[in-house]
Enzyme design. Sequence first.
Site, PDB file in Angstrom:
ATOM      1  N   LYS A 198      41.572  46.751  40.070  1.00 41.61           N
ATOM      2  CA  LYS A 198      42.510  45.672  39.744  1.00 41.61           C
ATOM      3  C   LYS A 198      43.916  46.041  40.189  1.00 41.61           C
ATOM      4  O   LYS A 198      44.339  47.201  40.061  1.00 41.61           O
ATOM      5  CB  LYS A 198      42.472  45.407  38.231  1.00 41.61           C
TER       6      LYS A 198
ATOM      7  N   SER B 249      42.683  37.693  33.048  1.00 34.63           N
ATOM      8  CA  SER B 249      43.433  37.966  34.254  1.00 34.63           C
ATOM      9  C   SER B 249      42.672  38.767  35.297  1.00 34.63           C
ATOM     10  O   SER B 249      43.051  38.815  36.463  1.00 34.63           O
ATOM     11  CB  SER B 249      44.718  38.714  33.900  1.00 34.63           C
TER      12      SER B 249
ATOM     13  N   SER C  69      41.100  39.656  28.818  1.00 33.84           N
ATOM     14  CA  SER C  69      41.155  39.580  30.278  1.00 33.84           C
ATOM     15  C   SER C  69      40.071  40.354  31.006  1.00 33.84           C
ATOM     16  O   SER C  69      39.987  40.280  32.226  1.00 33.84           O
ATOM     17  CB  SER C  69      42.531  40.052  30.779  1.00 33.84           C
TER      18      SER C  69
END
Length: 495
Positions: free
Chosen positions: A78, A158, A182
Amino acid sequence: MTDLAGLTIAAARDGLRSGALGAVELTEASLAAAGDAGALNAFSALTPDRARYQASLAAARLRAGDAPDLCGIPLGIKDLFAVEDAPTQAASRILEGFRPPYESTVTARLWEAGAVCVGKLNMDEFAMGSSTETSAYGPAVSPWRRTGDPAPLTPGGSSGGSAAAVAARLVLGATGTDTGGSIRQPAAFTGIVGVKPTYGRCSRWGIVAFASSLDQAGPMAATVRDAAIMLTAMSGHDPRDSTSAPRAVPDFEASLVGDLRGRRIGIPTEYRVDGMPPEIEALWHRGAEWLRDAGAEIVDIALPHTRYALPAYYVIAPAEASSNLARYDGVRYGHRAKIGANEGITALYERTRAEGFGPEVKRRIMIGTYVLSAGYYDAYYLRAQKVRTLIRRDFERAFAAGVDAILTPATPSAAFPIGAMAGADPVQMYLNDVFTVTVNLAGLPGVSVPAALDADGLPLGLQVIGRPWEEAGMLDVAYALEKAAGFSAKPEKWW
């Protein structure tokens, strides 16, 4: 070329150790798959040179018989994690061009375990969002589609890029972060497993901060076993992170037996929210029956302050974000606005932040600054912290009464189309976190497990919440759930 479609981390590990798979070939297959999946916009940057170098090191370790569980396994990272000299923007224009000269603790541990970095993954800007639509790179797209409908769907957020990349089998696993759901929400939307560990289990050092008392790194993978393998490598005390716990890391994979005899699983009545789709409620009931069949006792529990979790979260998280994001001013790194010769430093700060931050980040900074301001601190921030304490006590009472884990839905719906909530009240988007934020507020571990498809052919997930520091027991419950559900659906390749 190696086919990633049906490959798991566990299967790849066994194949690499036996010689049936090659680390270099596996990495090349992952790079090719990622390069061919531009339509998903899952990656913010590919790192082919790093990947090939790490694959060659892994191949040497495999030949020498020194092969940790993740040796040669291609992963995605990420964009919130610092990877040395790799683009790290937190999906924000304000960090454009930033290449950290250091490595986050979590990624350093993954590389020590022999993992291969295929690239950085798309996300909501500064992890603020539930659909990856706030990203400076543009939205990530789910590999799933509704039956007979080509409309692009969100992979959640997210950690949407992470979820899309794993679900599309571009990589075998990915890192995510979870501040209010998330990891678990995008995992549920894309039919994969996502683990949010106990706060303090994984180091936050080298991860761009959103809300420091809520953020926690975790793995996203195809199966519970794969997530357990990753979590073992990611976890451990880090003296550079003051919130990192000095606790021994168990072998999480070894805990997966699926025999729940003697376990008590709680069903919180407060999670039966108004307007819950019948499919979600039916799946939740089915999940309880699966766990009962595995030997668990199912009991109703009360978490009476759950109703206040979302408002408390959306006071605390923006408050911490407004403080953490104050450092981005255009002076030291990242985007810097152009100002006139007669303009001062204040103009530079204001224009840089106005140009660099997106609308959702600006909204949360303003909310956070407001609730921390003189005259409002007690009315909002302090009150939200008191509610947080009450929410934590609710869980403590449930666990003290003998409950070993808690079963809830993971999300209030399946994935929705990209743009479906554009222009809507932001609260509508925030409601995606209704089942997940309590876990972050209480610092507990949670995992989302894919359990069924809805009427449109989209994945639905169930959430297991564990006792603090008992991820092993929580993952065993998730493993039993996974076995009972038998979820094997995969998105049809269209990208």
